[in-house]
Design a protein around this motif. Structure first.
Motif, PDB file in Angstrom:
ATOM      1  N   LYS A  67       0.833  -1.206   0.000  1.00  0.00           N
ATOM      2  CA  LYS A  67       0.000   0.000   0.000  1.00  0.00           C
ATOM      3  C   LYS A  67       0.864   1.252   0.000  1.00  0.00           C
ATOM      4  O   LYS A  67       0.625   2.179  -0.783  1.00  0.00           O
ATOM      5  N   ILE A  68       1.852   1.297   0.856  1.00  0.00           N
ATOM      6  CA  ILE A  68       2.730   2.472   0.928  1.00  0.00           C
ATOM      7  C   ILE A  68       3.579   2.586  -0.332  1.00  0.00           C
ATOM      8  O   ILE A  68       3.787   3.691  -0.862  1.00  0.00           O
ATOM      9  N   LEU A  69       4.056   1.453  -0.855  1.00  0.00           N
ATOM     10  CA  LEU A  69       4.854   1.477  -2.087  1.00  0.00           C
ATOM     11  C   LEU A  69       4.048   2.061  -3.241  1.00  0.00           C
ATOM     12  O   LEU A  69       4.555   2.879  -4.015  1.00  0.00           O
ATOM     13  N   GLY A  70       2.785   1.653  -3.358  1.00  0.00           N
ATOM     14  CA  GLY A  70       1.942   2.185  -4.428  1.00  0.00           C
ATOM     15  C   GLY A  70       1.736   3.679  -4.303  1.00  0.00           C
ATOM     16  O   GLY A  70       1.795   4.415  -5.308  1.00  0.00           O
ATOM     17  N   LEU A  71       1.499   4.158  -3.073  1.00  0.00           N
ATOM     18  CA  LEU A  71       1.297   5.597  -2.869  1.00  0.00           C
ATOM     19  C   LEU A  71       2.553   6.394  -3.223  1.00  0.00           C
ATOM     20  O   LEU A  71       2.483   7.444  -3.881  1.00  0.00           O
ATOM     21  N   ILE A  72       3.719   5.895  -2.800  1.00  0.00           N
ATOM     22  CA  ILE A  72       4.970   6.622  -3.071  1.00  0.00           C
ATOM     23  C   ILE A  72       5.286   6.600  -4.567  1.00  0.00           C
ATOM     24  O   ILE A  72       5.737   7.607  -5.131  1.00  0.00           O
ATOM     25  N   LEU A  73       5.040   5.462  -5.231  1.00  0.00           N
ATOM     26  CA  LEU A  73       5.274   5.395  -6.668  1.00  0.00           C
ATOM     27  C   LEU A  73       4.403   6.401  -7.418  1.00  0.00           C
ATOM     28  O   LEU A  73       4.874   7.110  -8.312  1.00  0.00           O
TER      29      LEU A  73
END
Length: 370
Positions: A14-20
């Motif tokens: 979830k956090i990886l998707g937001l940062i990407l």
């Protein structure tokens, strides 16, 4: 997968998707700032602008992914540390590797994705975006009254050490695929000129891999005396053993960072048997892209030990240390690329040394953890 593995992966993804999404959005704004005005000035349509940016954006994935991995790992593991979840997991008897094994498995998958990006997606994006931009510019120039210089590359020089041939092209037309004002010198083993072929224009046949010259002269030299032995004028002449590709000639003078993986591979493969200092920096960049495949595992090795530091250590301290070590890695990469490009290091070692250093540091940090 255990409940812990699924929980950790879900929170991290979830956090990886937001940062990407956030970082790609910022890079899109930067790309708009760099190119949007230029595209409007050459009267590029809205659909063509959308096509250009749709093709361009995948080239940024290789830049964004390492930073997004680091920040997402630090956030998720730091959150677990702040909530004392890491302490509870370790009190249950799990060591740090067992706790983060799902992340390591994801890191291996990310290595495969990085290899796919560097080997396929990013090269296609770089080459296609550059081709689109050049075609838009050429189309705009063709609409102007003076079109003789459209798509023209000035002063192309190419030294083929393997065949002992030196090329100089006054002008090369990308539209006509034709060279004007061509001089080709064949040299002996001591780099002395044996023959010189001069022509008003020349055309390369990619199917037969040979050049045809028009309206020129061929001159033979006495290499010992340096004097002209014979001179012959010709109307048309095809030289089968002149097989240099003009596209390769045009690539060799571009900066390594502007070339795709495919283009770098082509340059390195062509000059593998040569001791050509000009190609060294391309080899460093080429091997560096291959070495970047290990980037996700290196980032894990940097992030995990600091993000899950002992309970008496503030998570902020661990995060700051891991970010600092991440930038040290990039400084090492830049320094190794510089030394490799100057010829002080072998290109392969220049590409691999920063990664090997970080792997060693990561192994040391994991060995110290309890």
């Amino acid at each position: 997968m255990t409940l812990l593995d699924r929980y950790l992966l879900r929170e991290w993804l979830k956090i990886l998707g937001l940062i990407l999404c956030a970082t790609m959005g910022l890079l899109l704004m930067q790309a708009l700032y760099d190119d949007f005005r230029d595209l409007l000035e050459i009267n590029v349509g809205f659909d063509e602008i959308l096509t250009y940016y749709a093709v361009l954006m995948p080239s940024y994935f290789s830049i964004v992914l390492p930073l997004a991995l680091l920040l997402s790992l630090l956030f998720v593991l730091g959150k677990l540390h702040r909530n004392n979840e890491i302490m509870a997991i370790r009190a249950a008897g799990l060591n740090i590797f067992s706790t983060t094994r799902a992340l390591w498995l994801a890191g291996v998958v990310a290595c495969g994705i990085t290899l796919l990006l560097n080997a396929r997606v990013v090269p296609w994006s770089v080459e296609r975006a550059r081709s689109l931009k050049e075609s838009y510019r050429i189309q705009a120039q063709l609409k102007m009254p003076m079109t003789s210089s459209v798509g023209m590359v000035q002063s192309v020089a190419f030294d083929n050490h393997r065949a002992n041939r030196m090329w100089y092209i006054n002008r090369y037309s990308r539209i006509e695929q034709k060279a004007y004002g061509v001089t080709v010198s064949e040299l002996d083993a001591r780099r002395r000129e044996k023959t010189r072929l001069m022509a008003r224009e020349a055309v390369y046949d990619p199917a037969k891999r040979q050049w045809s010259f028009h309206d020129g002269r061929e001159v033979w030299f006495d290499v010992e005396a340096g004097e002209v032995m014979r001179s012959v004028v010709f109307k048309d002449k095809t030289v089968p053993h002149f097989n240099e590709d003009p596209q390769l000639m045009l690539l060799i003078d571009r900066k390594p960072g502007e070339l795709s993986f495919f283009e770098l591979e082509r340059i390195v493969d062509y000059f593998t048997a040569e001791d050509n200092p000009k190609v060294t920096r391309y080899a460093v960049r080429y091997y560096g892209l291959l070495a970047d495949t290990l980037g996700p595992l290196i980032i894990l090795a940097i992030a995990v030990p600091f993000a899950v530091s002992g309970v008496r250590v503030s998570p902020v301290v661990g995060v700051s240390k891991s970010i600092g070590l991440f930038f040290v890695y990039y400084l090492l990469s830049n320094a190794a690329s510089l030394f490799g490009g100057k010829g002080y290091m072998d290109p392969l070692w220049a590409a691999c040394l920063p990664n090997l250093a970080m792997i060693g540091i990561g192994a040391y940090l994991f060995g110290r953890m309890r």
